[in-house]
Design a protein around this motif. Structure first.
Motif, PDB file in Angstrom:
ATOM      1  N   PHE A   1       0.814  -1.202   0.000  1.00 19.82           N
ATOM      2  CA  PHE A   1       0.000   0.000   0.000  1.00 19.82           C
ATOM      3  C   PHE A   1       0.858   1.265   0.000  1.00 19.82           C
ATOM      4  O   PHE A   1       1.908   1.317   0.635  1.00 19.82           O
ATOM      5  N   ASN A   2       0.354   2.266  -0.698  1.00 24.96           N
ATOM      6  CA  ASN A   2       0.957   3.591  -0.684  1.00 24.96           C
ATOM      7  C   ASN A   2       0.112   4.482   0.221  1.00 24.96           C
ATOM      8  O   ASN A   2      -1.079   4.646  -0.009  1.00 24.96           O
ATOM      9  N   LYS A   3       0.713   5.030   1.262  1.00 26.73           N
ATOM     10  CA  LYS A   3      -0.015   5.902   2.173  1.00 26.73           C
ATOM     11  C   LYS A   3      -0.019   7.323   1.622  1.00 26.73           C
ATOM     12  O   LYS A   3       1.021   7.871   1.267  1.00 26.73           O
ATOM     13  N   ILE A   4      -1.205   7.919   1.548  1.00 22.89           N
ATOM     14  CA  ILE A   4      -1.360   9.280   1.048  1.00 22.89           C
ATOM     15  C   ILE A   4      -2.166  10.088   2.055  1.00 22.89           C
ATOM     16  O   ILE A   4      -2.694   9.538   3.032  1.00 22.89           O
ATOM     17  N   GLN A   5      -2.262  11.368   1.831  1.00 19.56           N
ATOM     18  CA  GLN A   5      -3.132  12.231   2.627  1.00 19.56           C
ATOM     19  C   GLN A   5      -4.103  12.942   1.700  1.00 19.56           C
ATOM     20  O   GLN A   5      -3.731  13.383   0.610  1.00 19.56           O
ATOM     21  N   ILE A   6      -5.350  13.043   2.151  1.00 20.95           N
ATOM     22  CA  ILE A   6      -6.410  13.673   1.368  1.00 20.95           C
ATOM     23  C   ILE A   6      -6.976  14.834   2.170  1.00 20.95           C
ATOM     24  O   ILE A   6      -7.267  14.704   3.365  1.00 20.95           O
ATOM     25  N   GLN A   7      -7.161  15.953   1.503  1.00 22.37           N
ATOM     26  CA  GLN A   7      -7.701  17.149   2.131  1.00 22.37           C
ATOM     27  C   GLN A   7      -9.190  17.265   1.828  1.00 22.37           C
ATOM     28  O   GLN A   7      -9.625  17.056   0.702  1.00 22.37           O
ATOM     29  N   ARG A   8      -9.982  17.584   2.850  1.00 19.01           N
ATOM     30  CA  ARG A   8     -11.383  17.939   2.610  1.00 19.01           C
ATOM     31  C   ARG A   8     -11.800  18.943   3.673  1.00 19.01           C
ATOM     32  O   ARG A   8     -11.505  18.803   4.847  1.00 19.01           O
TER      33      ARG A   8
END
Length: 275
Positions: free
Chosen positions: A41-48
């Motif tokens: 898995f590639n860990k990412i960050q998502i903004q909302r």
């Protein structure tokens, strides 16, 4: 037995999952941080809005996307097993798991119940929408949503509340009417339930058949599959998942049924997510 969750200024009534016939747990609640991610898995960050959350991605960059929603346990080994399996189905998918609990994982039923009771459900729907939009901005022309238990209920809610979703497959969970009315679903929706599921009003046969009738009212393409002799969480087939089910009194195991459900899943997603 009901619990009340406060979502903004509005109370959202949710059924508590039953805990009868379960082994005793320590009264002191301990929430552990999530273990390190699998190397797949590639860990990412998502903004909302005004918040950022972690998500875990696996699969081909240009493949159709599928947002994979956790059970009440959190982002643990089993939801990662499901996402990895999904990424390898058919011609391949790009699977993304949003961390709805922000790094927390329940290691027993008491912890999982506590985490689910504290979830901001409308905020979770916003996380799902942000995850769908992230996939569409990063190589996936079409995006589906799937989920299990708590995540199944949220999947159905996304068919009602997230306009960017292209298709939904939900496993053993129905949202409270305060969150989303399945009769107002706007996207193709397939759902899976076990005939012997005892979580009354949430994922038992009565809830499944009620969902089926509401989906007919919605007018969207829909399927509801009810598997004979299966209980709750029957898709969890890893050694750890089987052991956890046994500790909860769920001893039914049938790999043929599980593969049948995966086949229905892949047929549905392939139909509605192909470009």
């Amino acid at each position: 037995m009901a619990s009340l969750l406060t979502v903004g200024a509005k109370s959202l009534s949710l059924l508590r999952l039953p805990t009868h016939n379960l082994p005793p747990f320590a009264s002191r609640l301990q929430i552990r941080s999530m273990a390190h991610s699998s190397s797949a898995f590639n860990k990412i960050q998502i903004q909302r809005d005004d918040t950022t959350f972690d998500a875990y991605v696996v699969g081909k960059d240009d493949a159709p996307g599928i947002v994979v929603l956790q059970e009440w346990w959190g982002v643990d080994f089993e939801i990662k097993n499901h996402a990895l399996k999904i990424s390898q189905l058919g011609s391949g998918y790009k699977a993304l798991i949003p961390d709805l609990y922000r790094g927390k994982v329940g290691l027993n039923v008491a912890e999982a119940q506590h985490l689910m009771d504290g979830l901001d459900w409308q905020g979770a729907v916003k996380d799902i929408r942000a995850s769908v939009n992230w996939l569409k901005a990063n190589g996936s022309q079409k995006v589906g949503v799937t989920g299990y238990c708590m995540g199944g209920a949220l999947s159905i809610a996304s068919a009602v509340l997230v306009p960017e979703v292209d298709a939904v497959v939900a496993f053993y969970g129905v949202p409270s009417p305060e969150l989303a009315d399945p009769a107002k679903a706007k996207k193709p929706l397939q759902a899976h339930f076990g005939e012997l599921d005892s979580f009354v009003g949430f994922s038992d046969v009565t809830a499944a058949k009620s969902l089926e009738e509401k989906l007919k009212t919605s007018g969207v393409p829909s399927e509801v599959h009810i598997y004979p002799g299966r209980g709750h969480a029957f898709m969890n087939t890893s050694p750890e998942g089987i052991q956890r089910r046994r500790e909860m009194g769920l001893t039914d195991e049938d790999e043929v049924i599980v593969e049948q459900a995966w086949s229905h899943f892949n047929t549905w997603m392939s139909r509605y997510l192909s470009s």
